[in-house]
Design a protein around this motif. Structure first.
Motif, short mmCIF file in Angstrom:
data_model
loop_
_atom_site.label_atom_id
_atom_site.label_comp_id
_atom_site.label_asym_id
_atom_site.label_seq_id
_atom_site.Cartn_x
_atom_site.Cartn_y
_atom_site.Cartn_z
N ASN A 282 -4.72 3.09 8.86
CA ASN A 282 -5.07 3.86 7.66
C ASN A 282 -4.19 5.11 7.57
O ASN A 282 -4.18 5.94 8.48
CB ASN A 282 -6.53 4.30 7.71
CG ASN A 282 -7.46 3.12 7.61
OD1 ASN A 282 -7.10 2.10 7.06
ND2 ASN A 282 -8.67 3.29 8.13
N THR A 283 -3.48 5.20 6.49
CA THR A 283 -2.62 6.38 6.28
C THR A 283 -3.08 7.09 5.03
O THR A 283 -3.46 6.47 4.04
CB THR A 283 -1.14 5.97 6.13
OG1 THR A 283 -1.03 5.08 5.02
CG2 THR A 283 -0.63 5.33 7.39
N ILE A 284 -3.04 8.40 5.09
CA ILE A 284 -3.42 9.23 3.94
C ILE A 284 -2.13 9.74 3.33
O ILE A 284 -1.25 10.26 4.03
CB ILE A 284 -4.32 10.39 4.38
CG1 ILE A 284 -5.62 9.85 4.98
CG2 ILE A 284 -4.61 11.32 3.21
CD1 ILE A 284 -6.51 10.90 5.57
N ASN A 285 -2.07 9.63 2.02
CA ASN A 285 -0.88 10.06 1.29
C ASN A 285 -0.72 11.57 1.44
O ASN A 285 -1.68 12.33 1.41
CB ASN A 285 -1.04 9.66 -0.18
CG ASN A 285 0.24 9.78 -0.96
OD1 ASN A 285 1.19 10.41 -0.51
ND2 ASN A 285 0.25 9.16 -2.13
N ASP A 286 0.50 12.03 1.56
CA ASP A 286 0.77 13.47 1.69
C ASP A 286 0.38 14.22 0.42
O ASP A 286 -0.01 15.39 0.48
CB ASP A 286 2.26 13.70 1.99
CG ASP A 286 2.65 13.21 3.38
OD1 ASP A 286 1.75 13.15 4.24
OD2 ASP A 286 3.84 12.92 3.59
N PHE B 91 -2.21 13.76 -1.28
CA PHE B 91 -3.64 14.00 -1.28
C PHE B 91 -3.95 15.39 -0.72
O PHE B 91 -4.80 16.11 -1.26
CB PHE B 91 -4.37 12.93 -0.45
CG PHE B 91 -5.85 13.13 -0.42
CD1 PHE B 91 -6.63 12.79 -1.51
CD2 PHE B 91 -6.46 13.68 0.70
CE1 PHE B 91 -8.00 12.98 -1.49
CE2 PHE B 91 -7.83 13.87 0.73
CZ PHE B 91 -8.60 13.53 -0.37
#
Length: 149
Positions: A18-22, A24
């Protein structure tokens, strides 16, 4: 419970990263700053409204103070300003009143000469005499004799 873990492992969901967009994080920071600025604006607006209300209240109190001071001066007989001007104004007002009264009398005489004498005699009577004569009506004269006040 072990069966559930096995199902998740077989599905492959646990293997995904799971990666969170920068963007965000930037978006969350922008929302936080916008919220803070909006709260500051609301507080500033409330402070301005309070200040305006206090100013209006002070102006109203000042007006009331002036009215009260003027009433006290009138009650005590002190005349504010130039006494010659107020005396002149009073004389002018008396002149105007007398002029209006003379003009009224002239018009009454011109319209009905007998009515003028009758009206002059009625002016001197108080309300009890007028009522006894049947000439007083509640709309025409006061309900009470003004000399009582």
């Amino acid at each position: 419970i072990n069966a559930e873990y096995g199902r998740l492992a077989a599905d492959g969901r646990g293997l995904q990263d799971n990666t969170i967009n920068d963007n965000f994080a930037k978006f969350a920071e922008a929302l936080y700053i916008a919220d803070r600025k909006a709260r500051e604006a609301v507080d500033m607006r409330a402070n301005i409204e309070k200040a305006m209300a206090a100013k209006e209240k002070e102006e109203q109190e000042q007006k009331l103070r002036l009215i009260a001071q003027k009433a006290r001066e009138e009650r005590s007989g002190i005349i504010r300003g130039d006494p010659d001007e107020t005396e002149a104004e009073q004389r002018d007002e008396l002149r105007r009143d007398r002029h209006k009264e003379r003009e009224r009398d002239r018009r009454i005489k011109r319209a009905n000469p007998g009515k003028a004498e009758k009206m002059r005699s009625m002016e001197d009577r108080d309300i009890s005499e007028k009522k006894a004569l049947g000439q007083a009506t509640p709309g025409q004269a006061a309900l009470y004799d003004q000399r009582l006040f």
